[in-house]
Write a protein that holds these residues in place. Structure first.
Motif, short mmCIF file in Angstrom:
data_model
loop_
_atom_site.label_atom_id
_atom_site.label_comp_id
_atom_site.label_asym_id
_atom_site.label_seq_id
_atom_site.Cartn_x
_atom_site.Cartn_y
_atom_site.Cartn_z
N ALA A 138 11.44 2.15 -10.32
CA ALA A 138 11.20 3.30 -9.58
C ALA A 138 11.72 3.20 -8.04
O ALA A 138 11.92 1.90 -7.65
CB ALA A 138 9.69 3.43 -9.47
N LEU A 139 11.96 4.10 -7.31
CA LEU A 139 12.36 4.05 -6.03
C LEU A 139 11.02 4.54 -5.33
O LEU A 139 10.25 5.45 -5.55
CB LEU A 139 13.50 5.10 -5.64
N ALA A 140 10.76 3.67 -4.12
CA ALA A 140 9.65 4.19 -3.36
C ALA A 140 9.83 4.27 -1.81
O ALA A 140 10.49 2.88 -1.34
CB ALA A 140 8.37 3.28 -3.73
N GLN A 141 9.58 4.76 -1.02
CA GLN A 141 9.44 4.80 0.55
C GLN A 141 8.01 5.26 0.82
O GLN A 141 7.95 6.43 0.83
CB GLN A 141 10.62 5.53 1.07
N VAL A 142 7.50 4.42 1.14
CA VAL A 142 5.77 4.90 1.56
C VAL A 142 5.54 4.53 3.05
O VAL A 142 5.89 3.50 3.44
CB VAL A 142 4.99 3.85 0.71
N SER A 143 5.05 5.62 3.89
CA SER A 143 4.86 5.56 5.13
C SER A 143 3.54 4.98 5.29
O SER A 143 2.49 5.85 4.87
CB SER A 143 5.04 6.84 5.86
N VAL A 144 3.13 4.16 5.80
CA VAL A 144 1.62 3.29 6.19
C VAL A 144 1.33 4.06 7.46
O VAL A 144 0.13 4.49 7.44
CB VAL A 144 1.60 2.10 5.78
N ILE A 145 2.03 3.88 8.39
CA ILE A 145 1.68 4.32 9.82
C ILE A 145 2.95 5.27 10.07
O ILE A 145 4.04 5.26 10.04
CB ILE A 145 1.62 3.12 10.72
N PRO A 146 2.42 6.71 10.51
CA PRO A 146 3.17 7.39 10.91
C PRO A 146 3.98 7.24 11.95
O PRO A 146 3.96 6.45 13.03
CB PRO A 146 2.20 8.87 11.21
N ASP A 147 5.39 7.70 11.99
CA ASP A 147 6.50 7.33 12.96
C ASP A 147 6.80 5.85 13.09
O ASP A 147 7.18 5.40 14.12
CB ASP A 147 5.98 7.96 14.49
N ALA A 160 5.99 -0.96 -8.79
CA ALA A 160 4.45 -1.31 -8.64
C ALA A 160 4.12 -0.31 -7.36
O ALA A 160 3.00 0.06 -7.53
CB ALA A 160 4.39 -2.85 -8.19
N LEU A 161 4.84 -0.11 -6.38
CA LEU A 161 4.41 0.82 -5.29
C LEU A 161 4.11 2.38 -5.99
O LEU A 161 3.03 2.71 -5.58
CB LEU A 161 5.53 0.96 -4.33
N TRP A 162 5.07 2.70 -6.85
CA TRP A 162 4.93 4.19 -7.42
C TRP A 162 3.47 4.15 -8.27
O TRP A 162 2.95 5.05 -8.11
CB TRP A 162 5.74 4.21 -8.49
N ARG A 163 3.25 2.88 -8.94
CA ARG A 163 1.97 3.05 -9.85
C ARG A 163 0.95 2.83 -9.14
O ARG A 163 -0.19 3.57 -9.19
CB ARG A 163 1.88 1.76 -10.86
N SER A 164 0.83 2.22 -7.98
CA SER A 164 -0.26 2.02 -6.89
C SER A 164 -0.67 3.36 -6.42
O SER A 164 -1.82 3.53 -6.18
CB SER A 164 -0.10 0.87 -5.95
N VAL A 165 0.36 4.07 -5.98
CA VAL A 165 0.22 5.41 -5.12
C VAL A 165 -0.50 6.26 -6.35
O VAL A 165 -1.40 7.08 -6.11
CB VAL A 165 1.31 5.87 -4.52
N TYR A 166 0.25 6.24 -7.64
CA TYR A 166 -0.18 7.12 -8.37
C TYR A 166 -1.73 7.07 -8.82
O TYR A 166 -2.42 8.01 -9.09
CB TYR A 166 0.71 7.02 -9.84
N LEU A 167 -2.08 5.66 -8.95
CA LEU A 167 -3.50 5.44 -9.25
C LEU A 167 -4.31 5.90 -8.17
O LEU A 167 -5.52 6.38 -8.58
CB LEU A 167 -3.66 4.03 -9.68
#
Length: 196
Positions: A138-147, A160-167
């Motif tokens: 998968a491709l993932a770009q996750v923002s933890v802290i805005p800006d 792994a990122l995709w599945r963790s967010v999906y769960l």
């Protein structure tokens, strides 16, 4: 894909205020920063990928629609008047309804935060982009802290990122267990193609 006939009919019915911005909206319903349809005097709200804020265009994603729905629910719950009287042909921001009942906690919050009687316009918070590309990647770009810089991953790390967010987006622990169970069954036995 294109605009739904219902969307096009609404644009035609509202008239000039919608047709004049269709070079930007391109078949979507033009809205103001408070998600009110232009030309409807604040009586119609639009959200999601059928709408277009001509001043600040947003991506047509479920993430945007979800945040817009939460915003509208907040306006309703806090008794904002979404169609105040126009002054000089301009529709002002939604105001707190003077006839509405405001709870004690809302009054205290308004004093402590120094909020005015006007609603703040909708602001989109980009939480990231996820795309499952198949084959366990998968491709993932996750923002933890805005800006700030976002966490990026592709391949197995992206998966792994995709599945963790999906769960974490599942509404209950029961659903999380069911999803995990399906993933484990697929890993052990392969994909069930008997119903194709």
């Amino acid at each position: 894909n294109g605009p739904l006939p219902l969307t096009l009919q609404l644009i035609d019915v509202i008239g000039e205020s919608q047709s004049s911005v269709q070079d930007i909206a391109r078949g979507r319903i033009a809205i103001d920063p408070w998600l009110r349809v232009l030309g409807s005097e604040g009586k119609i709200l639009a959200l999601g990928d059928c709408s277009c804020n001509t001043q600040n265009q947003l991506p047509a994603t479920a993430q945007v629609a979800s945040q817009q729905a939460e915003y509208i629910a907040t306006l309703f719950n806090q008794n904002y008047n979404l169609n105040p009287k126009e002054s000089e042909g301009i529709l002002p921001p939604p105001t707190l309804d003077p006839k509405g009942t405001i709870s004690l906690s809302q009054r205290i919050a308004a004093i402590s935060t120094k909020e005015s009687d006007y609603a703040k316009p909708f602001q989109f918070l980009n939480l990231g982009i996820l795309a499952y590309t198949g084959g366990g990647s998968a491709l993932a770009q996750v923002s933890v802290i805005p800006d700030k810089d976002s966490i990026k991953g592709k391949g197995k790390l992206g998966n792994a990122l995709w599945r963790s967010v999906y769960l974490t987006k599942q509404v209950s622990n029961r659903n999380r267990l069911l999803v995990l169970n399906d993933w484990v069954k697929r890993q052990i036995f392969g994909r069930d193609i008997t119903r194709v």
